[in-house]
Design a protein around this motif. Structure first.
Motif, PDB file in Angstrom:
ATOM      1  N   GLU A 176      -3.901  17.519 -12.893  1.00 20.19           N
ATOM      2  CA  GLU A 176      -4.173  18.953 -12.993  1.00 20.19           C
ATOM      3  C   GLU A 176      -3.581  19.731 -11.823  1.00 20.19           C
ATOM      4  N   THR A 177      -3.413  19.045 -10.693  1.00 17.99           N
ATOM      5  CA  THR A 177      -2.836  19.698  -9.511  1.00 17.99           C
ATOM      6  C   THR A 177      -1.306  19.687  -9.563  1.00 17.99           C
ATOM      7  N   LYS A 178      -0.758  19.238 -10.695  1.00 18.19           N
ATOM      8  CA  LYS A 178       0.703  19.160 -10.901  1.00 18.19           C
ATOM      9  C   LYS A 178       1.342  18.051 -10.077  1.00 18.19           C
ATOM     10  N   GLU A 179       0.545  17.116  -9.613  1.00 19.14           N
ATOM     11  CA  GLU A 179       1.066  15.965  -8.872  1.00 19.14           C
ATOM     12  C   GLU A 179       1.429  14.882  -9.879  1.00 19.14           C
ATOM     13  N   THR A 180       2.732  14.749 -10.188  1.00 16.60           N
ATOM     14  CA  THR A 180       3.160  13.808 -11.222  1.00 16.60           C
ATOM     15  C   THR A 180       4.130  12.752 -10.693  1.00 16.60           C
ATOM     16  N   ASN A 181       4.291  12.652  -9.383  1.00 15.52           N
ATOM     17  CA  ASN A 181       5.171  11.634  -8.812  1.00 15.52           C
ATOM     18  C   ASN A 181       4.536  10.261  -9.022  1.00 15.52           C
ATOM     19  N   PRO A 182       5.136   9.414  -9.896  1.00 16.16           N
ATOM     20  CA  PRO A 182       4.516   8.121 -10.210  1.00 16.16           C
ATOM     21  C   PRO A 182       4.282   7.239  -8.983  1.00 16.16           C
ATOM     22  N   LYS A 183       5.212   7.261  -8.009  1.00 13.53           N
ATOM     23  CA  LYS A 183       5.025   6.419  -6.817  1.00 13.53           C
ATOM     24  C   LYS A 183       3.824   6.903  -5.994  1.00 13.53           C
ATOM     25  N   TYR A 184       3.700   8.207  -5.841  1.00 16.48           N
ATOM     26  CA  TYR A 184       2.575   8.760  -5.090  1.00 16.48           C
ATOM     27  C   TYR A 184       1.259   8.369  -5.755  1.00 16.48           C
ATOM     28  N   ILE A 185       1.223   8.509  -7.082  1.00 20.04           N
ATOM     29  CA  ILE A 185       0.014   8.155  -7.830  1.00 20.04           C
ATOM     30  C   ILE A 185      -0.246   6.656  -7.749  1.00 20.04           C
ATOM     31  N   LYS A 186       0.839   5.867  -7.833  1.00 17.87           N
ATOM     32  CA  LYS A 186       0.699   4.409  -7.743  1.00 17.87           C
ATOM     33  C   LYS A 186       0.157   3.980  -6.391  1.00 17.87           C
ATOM     34  N   ASP A 187       0.694   4.548  -5.318  1.00 17.34           N
ATOM     35  CA  ASP A 187       0.235   4.209  -3.970  1.00 17.34           C
ATOM     36  C   ASP A 187      -1.247   4.533  -3.795  1.00 17.34           C
ATOM     37  N   MET A 188      -1.656   5.710  -4.265  1.00 17.28           N
ATOM     38  CA  MET A 188      -3.066   6.078  -4.171  1.00 17.28           C
ATOM     39  C   MET A 188      -3.924   5.140  -5.005  1.00 17.28           C
ATOM     40  N   ALA A 203       0.805  -1.227   0.000  1.00 15.40           N
ATOM     41  CA  ALA A 203       0.000   0.000   0.000  1.00 15.40           C
ATOM     42  C   ALA A 203       0.835   1.272   0.000  1.00 15.40           C
ATOM     43  N   GLY A 204       2.148   1.151   0.191  1.00 13.88           N
ATOM     44  CA  GLY A 204       3.009   2.324   0.156  1.00 13.88           C
ATOM     45  C   GLY A 204       2.710   3.308   1.278  1.00 13.88           C
ATOM     46  N   ASP A 205       3.040   4.576   1.023  1.00 14.32           N
ATOM     47  CA  ASP A 205       2.773   5.638   1.995  1.00 14.32           C
ATOM     48  C   ASP A 205       1.463   6.326   1.617  1.00 14.32           C
ATOM     49  N   SER A 206       0.394   5.600   1.808  1.00 14.66           N
ATOM     50  CA  SER A 206      -0.895   6.100   1.343  1.00 14.66           C
ATOM     51  C   SER A 206      -1.866   6.259   2.497  1.00 14.66           C
ATOM     52  N   ILE A 207      -3.076   6.629   2.173  1.00 14.65           N
ATOM     53  CA  ILE A 207      -4.073   6.998   3.160  1.00 14.65           C
ATOM     54  C   ILE A 207      -4.365   5.881   4.166  1.00 14.65           C
ATOM     55  N   PHE A 208      -4.130   4.608   3.780  1.00 11.92           N
ATOM     56  CA  PHE A 208      -4.414   3.487   4.661  1.00 11.92           C
ATOM     57  C   PHE A 208      -3.242   3.123   5.570  1.00 11.92           C
ATOM     58  N   THR A 209      -2.077   3.762   5.362  1.00 12.39           N
ATOM     59  CA  THR A 209      -0.891   3.349   6.118  1.00 12.39           C
ATOM     60  C   THR A 209      -0.225   4.476   6.899  1.00 12.39           C
ATOM     61  N   VAL A 210      -0.679   5.702   6.717  1.00 10.98           N
ATOM     62  CA  VAL A 210       0.013   6.833   7.351  1.00 10.98           C
ATOM     63  C   VAL A 210      -0.912   7.576   8.311  1.00 10.98           C
ATOM     64  N   ASP A 211      -0.309   8.421   9.138  1.00  8.76           N
ATOM     65  CA  ASP A 211      -1.033   9.268  10.087  1.00  8.76           C
ATOM     66  C   ASP A 211      -0.613  10.717   9.866  1.00  8.76           C
ATOM     67  N   GLY A 212      -1.143  11.586  10.697  1.00  6.86           N
ATOM     68  CA  GLY A 212      -0.685  12.971  10.738  1.00  6.86           C
ATOM     69  C   GLY A 212      -0.952  13.771   9.479  1.00  6.86           C
ATOM     70  N   GLU A 213       0.009  14.646   9.140  1.00  7.31           N
ATOM     71  CA  GLU A 213      -0.180  15.571   8.026  1.00  7.31           C
ATOM     72  C   GLU A 213      -0.320  14.855   6.688  1.00  7.31           C
ATOM     73  N   SER A 214       0.449  13.774   6.503  1.00  9.61           N
ATOM     74  CA  SER A 214       0.360  13.031   5.238  1.00  9.61           C
ATOM     75  C   SER A 214      -1.039  12.461   5.041  1.00  9.61           C
ATOM     76  N   TRP A 215      -1.596  11.890   6.116  1.00 12.61           N
ATOM     77  CA  TRP A 215      -2.962  11.353   6.041  1.00 12.61           C
ATOM     78  C   TRP A 215      -3.961  12.477   5.784  1.00 12.61           C
TER      79      TRP A 215
END
Length: 531
Positions: free
Chosen positions: A303-315, A136-148
């Motif tokens: 559109e939000t300029k979020e192009t990090n493939p790992k971030y997109i993959k995790d989500m 699941a990477g560093d995604s909404i199901f695995t993190v807390d705090g500001e990242s979540w």
């Protein structure tokens, strides 16, 4: 920390006392006597503080011990029933592990305290992150705090847009029609249908379409890469859950042996498949000279300029976890239950006919097109049947967190920093103190008032969609998809189990799969044959 130091002092009390006596016997010089007096004073103060600490600890009560994590391992094949048996004896109990206690509760007051009242004290923590992050990477199901918070805010906004709602509604209708056509072919050949597999593929196609705007089309059986992805994704799901009872999984991962070697290979295949889809999507967006209809989630994310493939993959992986398995398993259990209770099946079919008010000979395309939000809202009994299914067979049967600091729960018992804390939707759905003596019966009517209108329960009692700040963002999407698929299939076919005497069990995974699938026979509804 204080108590730990005092404990060390207590263990060393005799050695300190002997040292003092040695000093006294060797010399009675004033300096020696003073040093001895100081050491004796330290010892006595430490002993007194230790006793006070022990008295304070005795005032705290901890939940009863019902076993150890070894019992979970022994009962892994029937884990959720084993945990339910314990929950019937103790509403909240502990299992002892090598490094921490695990506290399991079916008490709504404790659940509300954990998920809402003292939300900040309970989260994923490093323990759950270490187990889940490989897939699941560093995604909404695995993190807390500001990242979540960031991911939650972004996802919440997208799920609430009218564009996303309308797009998902059309995707669900299209894939439900595909299912009817596949079932029609099986009916013409008098073949049994493994409906869980069909629903898994259709749900995967739906979530990938909504996520990436790509038509995967695994339902037709032609996309071999997609089918392979679905298989390894399911297997990885099982191996990830096994980590919670496998004490040596980190060693196995380091040595790359056993289940961890298989899991590593599966995760590699999942990542490769996801990166391939994401790359093709990014390329399509960049190459296009015409403005695209940015209806899918990733296009809007770009559109939000979020192009990090790992971030997109995790989500993306987390959306698939949330949107594929949960819906498909819930629908599979619904079809199992309505095959066991034909009266309920017919009642749903009758409600669907009345809600749409179409002619019996309407085509499946016309029927699907008629399923607007307003029409779906009329299907109160279907909504109740789906909710009753989730009460007994929640898509996620147990949800765990970590306690960040010592705490005392509403039931008067305490939990310690580092304890794993879990609430149990599967067990809670079977508790008589929550649902009455008929708790284990499948009865959709329990959710309806005297006018046949659906009446929700507290999310801290019916926990299938979590509650509090982490309540499932896709709850309404899930109900919409489940209602569309159910309405379309039950409008045109009657279903029964291919083997009436077969015993259906779950497979112990993160999601509540039917072990070995669900084989059903479908036949056209008689009123359609007569028309």
């Amino acid at each position: 920390m204080c108590c730990r130091i005092l404990h060390m002092q207590h263990k060393l009390k005799y050695s300190i006392l002997l040292s003092v006596m040695d000093f006294l016997s060797v010399s009675l010089q004033p300096l020696t006597v003073s040093l001895a007096a100081i050491l004796l004073a330290i010892f006595m103060v430490g002993l007194h503080a230790r006793r006070l600490c022990e008295k304070t600890q005795k005032r705290k009560r901890y939940h009863p011990v019902a076993g150890t994590v070894l019992n979970q391992l022994i009962n892994f094949h029937r884990l959720h029933d084993y945990m339910t048996e314990l929950a019937c004896k103790y509403r909240t109990y502990r299992l002892l592990g090598f490094f921490r206690s695990e506290v399991y509760t079916s008490d709504p007051a404790n659940v509300e305290y954990m998920l809402k009242t003292n939300f900040a004290n309970y989260g994923k923590g490093s323990y759950h992150h270490s187990i889940l992050s490989d897939i699941a990477g560093d995604s909404i199901f695995t993190v807390d705090g500001e990242s979540w918070q960031h991911q939650r805010k972004l996802s919440s906004y997208e799920f609430s847009t009218k564009i996303m709602k309308d797009f998902s509604l059309q995707v669900f209708k299209t894939n439900a029609v595909k299912l009817v056509k596949i079932i029609s072919e099986a009916v013409s050949c008098n073949q049994a249908i493994e409906i869980q597999d069909l629903l898994m593929k259709s749900s995967l196609d739906s979530i990938v379409r909504i996520l990436l705007g790509i038509d995967l089309d695994t339902t037709s059986g032609k996309n071999e890469d997609g089918i392979q992805f679905s298989y390894v994704f399911n297997e990885a799901n099982e191996f990830i859950l096994y980590r919670y009872v496998d004490f040596f999984w980190k060693i196995k991962r380091f040595l790359n042996i056993g289940s961890e070697a298989v899991l590593k290979n599966h995760i590699k295949m999942v990542d490769q498949f996801m990166y391939k889809l994401i790359t093709s999507k990014i390329d399509a967006v960049h190459k296009s000279e015409l403005p695209l209809k940015k209806r899918d989630f990733i296009s809007r994310l770009l559109e939000t300029k979020e192009t990090n493939p790992k971030y997109i993959k995790d989500m993306g992986v987390n959306f698939i976890i949330a949107g594929k398995d949960t819906v498909a398993t819930a629908l599979s259990w619904l079809f199992y239950m309505i095959c066991k209770y034909p009266r309920i099946q017919e009642k749903i079919a009758q409600e669907v006919r009345e809600a749409t008010n179409l002619k019996d000979n309407s085509s499946v395309d016309d029927f699907a097109a008629s399923l607007t939000e307003e029409v779906l809202d009329k299907m109160q009994y279907l909504h109740a049947a789906l909710t009753e299914t989730l009460r007994l067979y929640p898509a996620v049967p147990v949800t765990a967190k970590v306690c960040f600091s010592d705490d005392t729960w509403p039931d008067g018992f305490s939990v310690k920093k580092g304890d794993m804390i879990a609430y149990q939707p599967y067990a809670m759905g079977r508790m008589k103190f929550l649902w009455g003596d008929d708790a284990e019966e499948f009865r959709p009517e329990r959710w309806l008032d005297e006018n046949g209108t659906f009446q929700p329960e507290s999310p801290f009692k019916f926990t299938a969609f979590q509650a509090g700040p982490r309540i499932c963002l896709g709850k309404e999407f899930a109900y919409r998809e489940m209602k569309i698929f159910s309405a379309v299939l039950l409008r045109y076919y009657t279903f029964k189990l291919s083997e009436k005497k077969i015993r259906v069990n779950y497979r112990t995974m993160i999601n509540l799969y039917i072990d070995g699938g669900l084989y059903v026979l479908a036949s056209p509804r008689l009123e359609l044959e007569r028309s």
